[in-house]
Design a protein around this motif. Structure first.
Motif, PDB file in Angstrom:
ATOM      1  N   PHE A   1      56.804  37.844 -12.835  1.00  0.00           N
ATOM      2  CA  PHE A   1      57.036  37.341 -14.190  1.00  0.00           C
ATOM      3  C   PHE A   1      57.407  35.856 -14.110  1.00  0.00           C
ATOM      4  O   PHE A   1      58.398  35.494 -13.469  1.00  0.00           O
ATOM      5  N   LEU A   2      56.607  35.044 -14.746  1.00  0.00           N
ATOM      6  CA  LEU A   2      56.843  33.606 -14.754  1.00  0.00           C
ATOM      7  C   LEU A   2      57.840  33.245 -15.847  1.00  0.00           C
ATOM      8  O   LEU A   2      58.054  34.012 -16.789  1.00  0.00           O
ATOM      9  N   THR A   3      58.434  32.070 -15.746  1.00  0.00           N
ATOM     10  CA  THR A   3      59.442  31.621 -16.709  1.00  0.00           C
ATOM     11  C   THR A   3      59.051  30.258 -17.258  1.00  0.00           C
ATOM     12  O   THR A   3      58.615  29.385 -16.504  1.00  0.00           O
TER      13      THR A   3
ATOM     14  N   ILE B   1      64.193  24.021 -12.831  1.00  0.00           N
ATOM     15  CA  ILE B   1      62.969  24.155 -13.620  1.00  0.00           C
ATOM     16  C   ILE B   1      62.388  22.777 -13.938  1.00  0.00           C
ATOM     17  O   ILE B   1      61.182  22.538 -13.788  1.00  0.00           O
ATOM     18  N   VAL B   2      63.251  21.861 -14.371  1.00  0.00           N
ATOM     19  CA  VAL B   2      62.788  20.516 -14.737  1.00  0.00           C
ATOM     20  C   VAL B   2      62.203  19.798 -13.525  1.00  0.00           C
ATOM     21  O   VAL B   2      61.118  19.208 -13.596  1.00  0.00           O
TER      22      VAL B   2
ATOM     23  N   ALA C   1      63.726  41.697  -8.832  1.00  0.00           N
ATOM     24  CA  ALA C   1      63.355  41.586 -10.249  1.00  0.00           C
ATOM     25  C   ALA C   1      61.988  40.953 -10.437  1.00  0.00           C
ATOM     26  O   ALA C   1      61.362  41.120 -11.484  1.00  0.00           O
ATOM     27  N   ASN C   2      61.490  40.216  -9.409  1.00  0.00           N
ATOM     28  CA  ASN C   2      60.173  39.570  -9.465  1.00  0.00           C
ATOM     29  C   ASN C   2      60.056  38.547 -10.591  1.00  0.00           C
ATOM     30  O   ASN C   2      58.970  38.309 -11.107  1.00  0.00           O
ATOM     31  N   ILE C   3      61.183  37.949 -10.981  1.00  0.00           N
ATOM     32  CA  ILE C   3      61.164  36.920 -12.030  1.00  0.00           C
ATOM     33  C   ILE C   3      61.231  35.549 -11.354  1.00  0.00           C
ATOM     34  O   ILE C   3      62.233  35.204 -10.719  1.00  0.00           O
ATOM     35  N   LEU C   4      60.169  34.781 -11.464  1.00  0.00           N
ATOM     36  CA  LEU C   4      60.095  33.454 -10.861  1.00  0.00           C
ATOM     37  C   LEU C   4      60.688  32.420 -11.804  1.00  0.00           C
ATOM     38  O   LEU C   4      60.666  32.581 -13.027  1.00  0.00           O
ATOM     39  N   SER C   5      61.204  31.333 -11.247  1.00  0.00           N
ATOM     40  CA  SER C   5      61.926  30.337 -12.047  1.00  0.00           C
ATOM     41  C   SER C   5      61.017  29.359 -12.771  1.00  0.00           C
ATOM     42  O   SER C   5      61.471  28.642 -13.660  1.00  0.00           O
ATOM     43  N   HIS C   6      59.732  29.303 -12.379  1.00  0.00           N
ATOM     44  CA  HIS C   6      58.828  28.300 -12.938  1.00  0.00           C
ATOM     45  C   HIS C   6      57.675  28.970 -13.684  1.00  0.00           C
ATOM     46  O   HIS C   6      57.543  30.193 -13.687  1.00  0.00           O
ATOM     47  N   SER C   7      56.835  28.146 -14.269  1.00  0.00           N
ATOM     48  CA  SER C   7      55.671  28.663 -14.985  1.00  0.00           C
ATOM     49  C   SER C   7      54.451  28.742 -14.071  1.00  0.00           C
ATOM     50  O   SER C   7      53.328  28.859 -14.535  1.00  0.00           O
ATOM     51  N   TYR C   8      54.678  28.665 -12.782  1.00  0.00           N
ATOM     52  CA  TYR C   8      53.624  28.790 -11.783  1.00  0.00           C
ATOM     53  C   TYR C   8      54.272  29.314 -10.504  1.00  0.00           C
ATOM     54  O   TYR C   8      55.495  29.388 -10.395  1.00  0.00           O
TER      55      TYR C   8
END
Length: 311
Positions: A15-17, A276-277, A173-180
């Motif tokens: 899951f991307l963020t 993220i930034v 959780a498979n949640i990544l911190s970025h949108s890629y």
């Protein structure tokens, strides 16, 4: 039971963020991202068009600039689908195979860009320190080989990474911190022993990006020594002026890369928003700024851009 678990593993997703805590305004946040992507693609395509269409620019320095533009286009296109997919459609799921493919392209193109920047430093070194032999050292065939080696090195160094990552099990959780997808993040999701990846990744980074940065630094030490030996103040400025655009591009590439590496290792000291930034700065700012730098600081390219739009 093992077969069932394997099936679940193979069908799992990451899951991307987007921008953490700003999900309600993702549509508005997408506007500056769209402008960045549009400007990056347009700017690098324009640089390529100008260099290709003008025979006077078929020289080593401009060929290296075109290689840099191609690499920047690849990096931009690699992150565009998932980033805009999150902001526009809240499409956060990405399959393992798609994630591994994306991180392969991002990492290999980043290594390739580092190698191209090193080649450009060598070009400036020869042009200033040994100008009489410039044409004989940097022949078109040799420049083409340097570009091919840069690409092959990036591909070969990163090729084992997605293969190794695909062997691991992912039970967090498979949640990544970025949108890629980035290798460092995906590795943290694995439940398996990732020691090989950590050691191998550190070795590859030091032996490639670290070596490139060292070669660039040594090249400019030699360049500075040669320039300071020139008697004429005007000639010294003229020689240094040919290096300014390359120095700016080097700083734009390495500073975000080093900053992101520091943040990953000291992530408990930074807020998730900073990570993220910096992740977006690392991949979006160089492709955006590189064509702008070369358009403003390279006289030949600037003149042809003006001629293209102002008849």
């Amino acid at each position: 039971m093992s077969a069932v678990n394997d099936t679940k593993f193979q069908s799992a997703v990451f899951f991307l963020t987007g921008i953490l805590g700003q999900e309600d305004v993702h549509v508005w946040i997408s506007i500056p991202f769209c402008l960045i992507y549009f400007t990056s693609i347009l700017g690098n395509s324009l640089i390529l068009f100008i260099i290709k269409s003008d025979p006077n620019l078929h020289e080593p320095m401009y060929i290296f600039i075109s290689m840099l533009a191609i690499t920047d286009l690849g990096l931009t296109i690699s992150t565009l689908p998932t980033t805009l997919g999150i902001f526009w459609f809240n499409s956060r799921e990405i399959s393992h195979n798609a994630c591994f493919a994306q991180l392969f392209f991002i990492s290999s193109l980043s290594f390739t860009e580092s190698s191209v920047l090193s080649s450009m430093a060598f070009d400036r070194f020869v042009a200033i320190c040994d100008p009489l032999r410039y044409a004989s050292i940097l022949t078109p065939a040799r420049v083409a080989k340097m570009g091919l080696v840069s690409l092959l090195r990036g591909v070969v160094l990163v090729f084992p990474v997605p293969i190794l990552l695909k062997q691991y099990r992912y039970c967090h959780a498979n949640i990544l911190s970025h949108s890629y997808c980035l290798p460092q993040e995906v590795m943290r999701m694995a439940c398996s022993d990732i020691t090989v990846n950590i050691i191998g990744g550190l070795f590859v980074t030091v032996s490639s990006v670290g070596l490139d940065f060292l070669l660039i630094l040594l090249s400019y030490v030699k360049i500075l020594k040669t320039v300071l030996s020139i008697a004429s103040h005007a000639e010294r400025l003229k020689a240094l002026n040919t290096c300014i655009s390359h120095i700016c591009v080097v700083l734009l590439f390495y500073m975000p890369s080093i900053s992101l590496s520091v943040i990953y290792r000291l992530r408990k000291s930074f807020s998730p928003l900073v990570e993220i930034v910096m992740g977006h700065v690392y991949l979006l700012v160089p492709p955006l700024m590189n064509p702008i730098v070369y358009s403003l600081k390279t006289k030949a390219i600037r003149a042809r851009i003006i001629r293209l739009f102002v008849k």
